[in-house]
Write an enzyme that holds these catalytic residues in place. Structure first.
Site, short mmCIF file in Angstrom:
data_model
loop_
_atom_site.label_atom_id
_atom_site.label_comp_id
_atom_site.label_asym_id
_atom_site.label_seq_id
_atom_site.Cartn_x
_atom_site.Cartn_y
_atom_site.Cartn_z
N PHE A 146 -27.01 -36.79 -71.37
CA PHE A 146 -26.54 -37.40 -72.61
C PHE A 146 -25.14 -37.95 -72.34
CE2 PHE A 146 -24.23 -37.65 -76.58
CZ PHE A 146 -25.12 -38.37 -77.36
N ASP A 231 -18.93 -36.93 -65.92
CA ASP A 231 -18.79 -37.08 -67.37
C ASP A 231 -18.33 -35.74 -67.94
OD1 ASP A 231 -19.07 -37.22 -70.10
OD2 ASP A 231 -20.99 -38.25 -70.08
N LYS A 260 -13.34 -37.05 -76.45
CA LYS A 260 -13.40 -35.99 -77.45
C LYS A 260 -12.08 -35.25 -77.61
CE LYS A 260 -18.39 -35.52 -77.52
NZ LYS A 260 -18.57 -36.32 -78.73
#
Length: 405
Positions: A146, A231, A260
């Site tokens: 994801f 990531d 984030k």
């Protein structure tokens, strides 16, 4: 919708249902305030937040030091675009480069933008440095990944909810099983520019690869002159007890993709971080963002990096994560079929006999605990790193109760 909601809450939720596109299926709660690890809804009920906005709130709601940086910058300058220099971007970039041990920072806004930027950088490097034939570069990715929801990214997802009906998809990606280093090695050929993986798969349910996987990926990418893109958008910046999840195996990738928590839970901020021989392939005009590197985000990001540099939050995540794992392990066989824990990040697999992940999340909501389900039977636990052991204990007690309800 629960009949326990008052008319104000019903009106707010109904307004969302009528006017907001249905790209999420949120729990039936309307949050109006937050402080630390606690949030309060419009009815005045408090909840312990064990989601942290998918790790964007690693430092909790309204951390005073981060708010202070934002307030100070709001009064001075918020946006210039990159048409000009601003007095915050260089400070932020230097601090983040130092924290990561890299040379250059390319600031963006969202995590998906960071991944898209990383893909462009890897392809440009493949053509301009490695010498791959034009338009032939490929990037190896993992099953269960994801990395965001842009059309490029969902094209190499194997999640039908994310992928179906959004094609045609961009070519140039090769998917292999996650956690299988030999599969990556077998997939590398003369067209391979990069390997893009999550050190821990968050959306997949906190899937932790076998010990040695990241080291093997690092070794084979180095041997084959292939970039290693990590990531770390959910797993990085203190969440797993180390600054980066790759640190758990003593591995340094060629490129960090960050986001984030970098924005301190206040605004979107992401970055691609790499050495000059990689990120230096991008030339003026080839990539950009109006808001990327804006002074407000840079001031907030600088404060976040300064907080991480102390090591305090990494130490908290390590110690409290061990405590969380000990408490969750007691539930295995009692409504829980398995757990996976890395720092203050846990995937908890719910026994279908006691309910789905969504049903457990709704039961916890009724008892003042916020979590979110994923992939049917799993709930994720990712509290702000400022949580206390007593609050973890209370949350696990609520989980124990709803599993037996």
């Amino acid at each position: 919708m629960s009949t326990s909601l008052d008319t104000g809450t019903v009106r707010i939720i109904s307004g969302e249902e009528e006017h907001v596109a249905s790209n999420y299926s949120p729990l039936p709660v309307v949050i109006s305030r937050g402080e630390g690890v606690w949030v309060t809804d419009v009815e005045g009920k408090r909840y312990l937040d064990l989601l942290s906005a998918y790790s964007a709130l690693n430092f909790g709601h309204g951390h005073p030091a981060i708010l202070a940086a934002a307030h100070e910058q709001l009064d001075r300058l918020t946006l210039t675009s990159r048409a000009y220099h601003n007095d915050q971007l260089g400070l932020f970039a230097a601090a983040l480069a130092d924290l990561s041990g890299k040379d250059l920072v390319l600031p963006m806004n969202t995590g998906a933008e960071a991944v898209e930027t990383g893909i462009k950088v890897a392809r440009a490097w493949g053509y301009r440095v490695k010498g791959i034939a034009p338009d032939a570069a490929t990037i190896i990715v993992a099953d269960g990944n994801f990395h965001g929801r842009t059309t490029t990214i969902v094209g190499f997802s194997d999640d039908p909810t994310a992928r179906d009906d959004f094609g045609p998809y961009a070519p140039g990606f090769v998917r292999v099983p996650y956690g299988d280093a030999s599969a990556i090695e077998a997939a590398i050929d003369e067209h391979t520019a990069a390997v893009l993986i999550e050190p821990i798969q968050g959306e997949g349910g906190v899937i932790i690869p076998p010990e040695g996987y990241l080291r093997a990926v690092r070794e084979m990418t180095t041997k084959n002159n292939v970039l290693f893109l990590a990531d770390e958008i959910q797993s990085g910046l203190g969440r797993v007890g180390t600054t980066f999840a790759c640190d758990r195996e003593g591995v340094v990738p060629d490129v960090y993709l960050l986001g984030k928590a970098l924005g301190g839970g206040i605004l979107p901020l992401s970055a691609v971080v790499a050495d000059r021989d990689v990120l230096g392939v991008i030339r003026p005009g080839e990539h950009g963002s109006t808001f990327g590197g804006n002074p407000l985000a840079s001031a907030v990001g600088l404060r976040v990096v300064e907080m991480l540099a102390s090591g305090e939050f990494q130490e908290r995540a390590t110690a409290l994560g061990a405590h969380l794992e000990e408490k969750l392990r007691e539930l295995v066989g009692n409504g829980v079929t398995g757990i996976r824990v890395a720092g203050l990040w846990a995937g908890v697999d719910i026994d279908p006999a006691v309910g789905t992940g969504r049903e457990i999340a709704e039961r916890l909501l009724a008892r003042g605990v916020l979590v979110k389900d994923t992939h049917g039977q799993t709930i994720r636990i990712a509290p702000p790193l400022v949580i206390r052991a007593t609050e973890i204990d209370w949350a696990v007690e609520q989980l124990k109760h709803v599993l037996g309800a």
